[in-house]
Enzyme design. Structure first.
Site, PDB file in Angstrom:
ATOM      1  N   ASP A 177       0.830  -1.463  -0.058  1.00 59.92           N
ATOM      2  CA  ASP A 177       0.090  -0.039  -0.096  1.00 59.92           C
ATOM      3  C   ASP A 177       0.797   1.481  -0.055  1.00 59.92           C
ATOM      4  OD1 ASP A 177      -1.844  -1.895   0.127  1.00 59.92           O
ATOM      5  OD2 ASP A 177      -2.977  -1.086   1.884  1.00 59.92           O
ATOM      6  N   ASP A 217      -4.721  -0.732  -1.867  1.00 61.18           N
ATOM      7  CA  ASP A 217      -6.069  -0.310  -1.171  1.00 61.18           C
ATOM      8  C   ASP A 217      -6.912   0.411  -2.579  1.00 61.18           C
ATOM      9  OD1 ASP A 217      -7.154  -0.962   1.217  1.00 61.18           O
ATOM     10  OD2 ASP A 217      -7.153   1.124   1.952  1.00 61.18           O
ATOM     11  N   CYS A 246      -2.314  -2.809   7.605  1.00 62.39           N
ATOM     12  CA  CYS A 246      -2.136  -3.623   6.331  1.00 62.39           C
ATOM     13  C   CYS A 246      -0.978  -4.383   6.280  1.00 62.39           C
ATOM     14  CB  CYS A 246      -2.524  -3.045   5.136  1.00 62.39           C
ATOM     15  SG  CYS A 246      -4.399  -2.231   4.855  1.00 62.39           S
ATOM     16  N   LYS A 302      -7.020  -4.741  -3.439  1.00 64.63           N
ATOM     17  CA  LYS A 302      -7.733  -5.441  -2.214  1.00 64.63           C
ATOM     18  C   LYS A 302      -8.769  -4.381  -1.744  1.00 64.63           C
ATOM     19  CE  LYS A 302      -4.204  -3.794   1.080  1.00 64.63           C
ATOM     20  NZ  LYS A 302      -4.802  -3.103   1.891  1.00 64.63           N
TER      21      LYS A 302
HETATM   22  C1  VGL Z   1      -5.164   0.712   5.587  1.00 62.46           C
HETATM   23  C2  VGL Z   1      -6.452   1.723   6.856  1.00 62.46           C
HETATM   24  C3  VGL Z   1      -7.492   1.875   5.985  1.00 62.46           C
HETATM   25  C4  VGL Z   1      -3.722   0.394   5.345  1.00 62.46           C
HETATM   26  C5  VGL Z   1      -6.033   0.636   4.633  1.00 62.46           C
HETATM   27  O1  VGL Z   1      -3.040   0.185   4.090  1.00 62.46           O
HETATM   28  O2  VGL Z   1      -2.828   0.191   6.375  1.00 62.46           O
HETATM   29  N1  VGL Z   1      -5.408   1.412   6.890  1.00 62.46           N
HETATM   30  N2  VGL Z   1      -7.305   1.061   4.857  1.00 62.46           N
HETATM   31 ZN    ZN Z   2      -8.596   1.029   3.127  1.00 63.02          ZN
END
Ligand code: VGL
Ligand code: ZN
Length: 194
Positions: free
Chosen positions: A15, A57, A141, A102
């Site tokens: 991410d 994400d 994540c 995802k």
């Molecule tokens: C994430 C919060 C919401 C992450 C993704 O990538 O850690 N955190 N969506």
């Molecule tokens: Zn997210």
């Protein structure tokens, strides 16, 4: 711990998207500091012909994790928006790389790169046994991808010099690291790769 790369290794970059960087919609403090170290890992794996997986994400605009739609987060990483793009300086190798999206359906969230994706089957197809995991956020994540990998039987190396957390509560990242190591992940820094 010294580690020598083998043909059964893969890198997973979690991410590293604009919205998780300072100035983004859901900023991870110093999130951009992971880019330089991750690029070193990416270049090394790529040079050795080892696969690099980039999770992202990739939410619909009305995703359940968003405030106002049942969730706790400000809208972030909405599909096809600038905020969902990878950090502009992140190296994306021309080949042997895979992009894993995802959290793509409105009604499901996914903190783990394995959740609702084909990541596990792509790794298994390639005979991957060890995964090297870095990125953001340590306490969401990265943590869930590491624990997911351990549960699926992978040997997991946590890239200590290439992770940053959100720390919604003070100490969240530190506790996440403890939990990952307790569950069997092994910490690694770039200099420990021989
Ligand atoms: C994430 C919060 C919401 C992450 C993704 O990538 O850690 N955190 N969506
Ligand atoms: Zn997210």
């Amino acid at each position: 711990m010294k580690v020598k790369l083998t043909p059964f290794d893969a890198l997973i970059v979690v991410d590293v998207q604009r919205d998780f960087m300072p100035g983004g919609a859901l900023p991870v403090p110093e999130g951009d500091k992971v880019v330089g170290p991750l690029n070193s890992y990416i270049e090394l794996f790529s040079k050795k012909g080892l696969p690099v997986f980039f999770t992202r994400d990739w939410h619909p605009a009305n995703h359940i994790s968003f405030k106002g739609h049942g969730g706790i987060w400000p809208p972030h990483c909405v599909q096809d928006t600038e905020g969902a793009q990878f950090h502009p300086e992140l190296i994306i190798p021309p080949d042997n790389k895979f992009i894993i999206s995802k959290g793509t359906s409105r009604d499901f969230d996914a903190y783990s790169g394995f959740q609702g994706t084909i990541l596990d089957s792509l790794l298994k197809e390639r005979g991957v046994k060890r995964i090297f995991v870095g990125g953001v956020a340590t306490d969401y994540c990265v943590k869930n991808t590491v624990l997911g990998g351990l549960n699926l039987g992978y040997f997991v190396l946590l890239l200590m010099d290439a992770i940053k957390g959100v720390d919604v509560n003070v100490g969240d990242s530190e506790r996440a690291i403890e939990e990952m190591l307790k569950q069997g992940a092994v910490s690694l820094t770039f200099e420990e790769i021989t």
